[in-house]
Design an enzyme around this catalytic site. Structure first.
Site, short mmCIF file in Angstrom:
data_model
loop_
_atom_site.label_atom_id
_atom_site.label_comp_id
_atom_site.label_asym_id
_atom_site.label_seq_id
_atom_site.Cartn_x
_atom_site.Cartn_y
_atom_site.Cartn_z
N HIS A 84 0.83 -1.22 0.00
CA HIS A 84 0.00 0.00 0.00
C HIS A 84 0.86 1.27 0.00
CE1 HIS A 84 -3.81 -2.18 0.57
NE2 HIS A 84 -3.09 -3.00 1.28
N ASN A 90 -10.33 -2.86 2.46
CA ASN A 90 -10.02 -2.92 1.04
C ASN A 90 -11.29 -2.62 0.25
OD1 ASN A 90 -7.25 -3.56 0.95
ND2 ASN A 90 -7.66 -5.73 1.26
N TYR A 104 0.46 -4.41 11.86
CA TYR A 104 0.26 -3.02 11.43
C TYR A 104 0.94 -2.02 12.36
CZ TYR A 104 -2.26 -4.06 7.26
OH TYR A 104 -2.56 -4.48 5.99
#
Ligand code: NDP
Length: 500
Positions: free
Chosen positions: A55, A127, A341
């Protein structure tokens, strides 16, 4: 000069010249004491942070979420109570391309949202597809390797992608969406967003519900076919940035309707027995016929960032950012991302990434983490730097403790990737496509398989056959047509070379 701010050093001292280096005589060497020049050059070297491993290319905007319906029976989260309006930030992205990649490439799009609620930040790191390629975090780094560059050629490898996908049939659902018309949205406003993972909601009575989050575009779906995308990319690699920035500058604010699907906590086992799919398998949806969409509210993006780097590049989204009334589920990929993350952000932008303006909660922050890069200081009494203390430091609030999870079982490495039904859901999707959509799906797959060894192609075709005989047959025909076209093209090239 009179009405303009005075240029200063980073320490706030006025600067006498930003034009001429300090030298010994007119043609003499520079001096180390021209510290402002040294600082300027040193800063230039540090203008980038590592780009995201996935990303990396993204587009962002600020906006609001307004809750128009009443879902309070499912959750006590203040952000989801009727009439609540919450400031938020969205970042859209492609998955595989690097920061300089073209926007209009065939790829899944990231759809990340940060809601600055009065009880802390709530992030949905979603997403534009309701499912993902893999269901177990052990496969996450491997999958991403196949999307990135081959270590020897430094080129993207179609062989790696199809080798992996054909060996992991749970990817079929997402591969079908990726290769379908929805694989290249024309711009970020023309696509849906999905939280994809199963999360949970819990209410004041301590009841837990499993939940999926959906954001449906109000602009309508719009997509490029490959040939259109190629033309767009030939003119601009920044078509999404131009579109999103432009529409917000023009006051054409993009909007999405927010929905949830809700499953009572004790229904998950029955769902799996009935359907053959785990309610926590990220490669599967919950059919709407069983769990209909429930409207929650509306999201609008209405303000462009002032500074791309500080707001879009430094924005950091965590599925672990939940607020009281919203919780996790045993979805394995979610559990893996709860670690990976925040860890990516600590590596990429630093220990205190949450204190940066775009990430900073709008509600009070009070904790006992100390030190580390860019510590901004604690708002509490400086004597209260440990807990428990007698100096007025922050204390826990048991009233926000979530109800206990009802997980039980023997510890083991259970395999549902290898045993679940991976074919029915892609079949339901395939059967929704009209003839034109099906043909484009076949052509897109045949094009993406060029140069892939035959044994890998055959393995993947066997999966398409299991989804639907027309699927496998259609891809076979598209491959044959493409091979014929390539042969004719090379024949005509050799004829014209011979004629010269
Ligand atoms: P439904 O007919 O109730 O729902 C179909 C869903 O598919 C709608 O959400 C629709 O989204 C979406 N859709 C329509 N066309 C396409 C397309 N070309 N590519 C991708 N998505 C599309 O059926 P079910 O809930 O039983 O699901 C059937 C299949 O639909 C699933 O196997 C899955 O592949 C797909 N799907 C299901 C979703 C779910 O959460 N149940 C969500 C998205 C897709 P829209 O309204 O935006 O057109």
């Amino acid at each position: 000069m009179a009405d303009r701010p005075r240029l200063t050093t980073t320490a706030g001292a006025p600067v006498s010249s930003n034009q001429n280096a300090k030298t010994v005589g007119r043609n003499g060497p520079l001096l180390l004491e021209d510290f402002q020049l040294i600082e300027k050059l040193a800063h230039q070297n540090r203008e980038r942070v590592p780009e995201r491993v996935v990303h990396a290319k993204g587009w962002g905007a600020h906006g609001t979420l307004v809750v128009t319906e009443d879902v309070s029976r499912y959750t006590r989260a203040k952000v989801l109570q009727p009439g609540t309006k919450t400031e938020m930030f969205a970042r859209f992205s492609t998955v595989a391309g690097e920061q300089g990649a073209a926007d209009a490439e065939r790829d899944v799009r990231g759809f990340s949202l940060k809601f600055y609620t009065e009880e802390g930040n709530w992030d949905i790191v979603g997403n534009n597809t309701p499912v993902f390629f893999v269901a177990d975090p052990y496969k996450f780094p491997d999958f991403i390797h196949t999307q990135k560059r081959h270590p020897r050629t430094n080129l993207r490898s179609a062989t790696a992608m199809w080798d992996f996908w054909s060996l992991c049939p749970e990817s079929l659902h997402q591969v079908t969406i990726l290769m379908s018309d929805r694989g290249i949205p024309t711009d970020p406003s023309r696509m849906n967003g999905y939280g994809s993972h199963t999360f949970s909601l819990w209410n004041d009575q301590g009841e837990r519900f499993w939940v999926k989050f959906h954001f449906k575009t109000r602009q309508g779906h719009a997509h490029f076919i490959n040939e259109e995308a190629e033309k767009v990319i030939a003119k601009s690699r920044e078509s999404y940035q131009e579109a999103l920035y432009g529409m917000i500058e023009d006051g054409r604010f993009p909007k999405w309707d927010m929905f949830i699907q809700v499953m009572p906590e004790d229904e998950a086992d029955a769902f799996e027995e009935k359907t053959g799919w785990s309610a926590f398998d990220l490669t599967k949806v919950w059919p709407h016929g069983m769990y209909p969409l429930i409207k929650v509210g509306e999201m609008e993006l209405n303000r462009n960032p002032e500074n791309y780097f500080t707001e879009v590049e430094q924005s950091a989204f965590n599925p672990s950012n939940v607020v009281p009334g919203i919780g996790f589920s045993p979805d394995r990929m979610l559990q893996g991302r709860l670690f990976s993350y925040p860890d990516a952000h600590r590596y990429r932008i630093g220990t205190h990434y949450d204190a940066l303006a775009v990430n900073r909660p709008r509600s009070p922050v009070a904790h006992y983490h100390m030190g580390g890069e860019m510590t901004l200081g604690l708002a509490t009494n400086p004597d209260a730097y440990y807990e428990p203390n007698s100096f007025g430091g922050p204390v826990e609030d048991p009233s926000v403790e979530e109800p206990p999870h009802r997980y039980a079982g023997d510890v083991g490495r259970y395999d549902f990737r290898g045993t679940a039904d991976h074919y029915s859901q892609p079949r339901a999707l395939f059967e929704m496509f009209d003839d034109g959509e099906k043909q484009r799906l076949f052509n897109n797959i045949a094009g993406a398989m060029q140069g892939v060894p035959e044994f890998i192609v055959d393995r993947q075709l066997a999966h398409f056959d299991k989804v639907h005989p027309d699927y496998g047959a259609g891809v076979r025909q598209a491959i044959a047509a493409q091979t014929r076209d390539d042969a004719e093209a090379s024949l005509s090239t050799s004829h014209s070379a011979a004629a010269e």
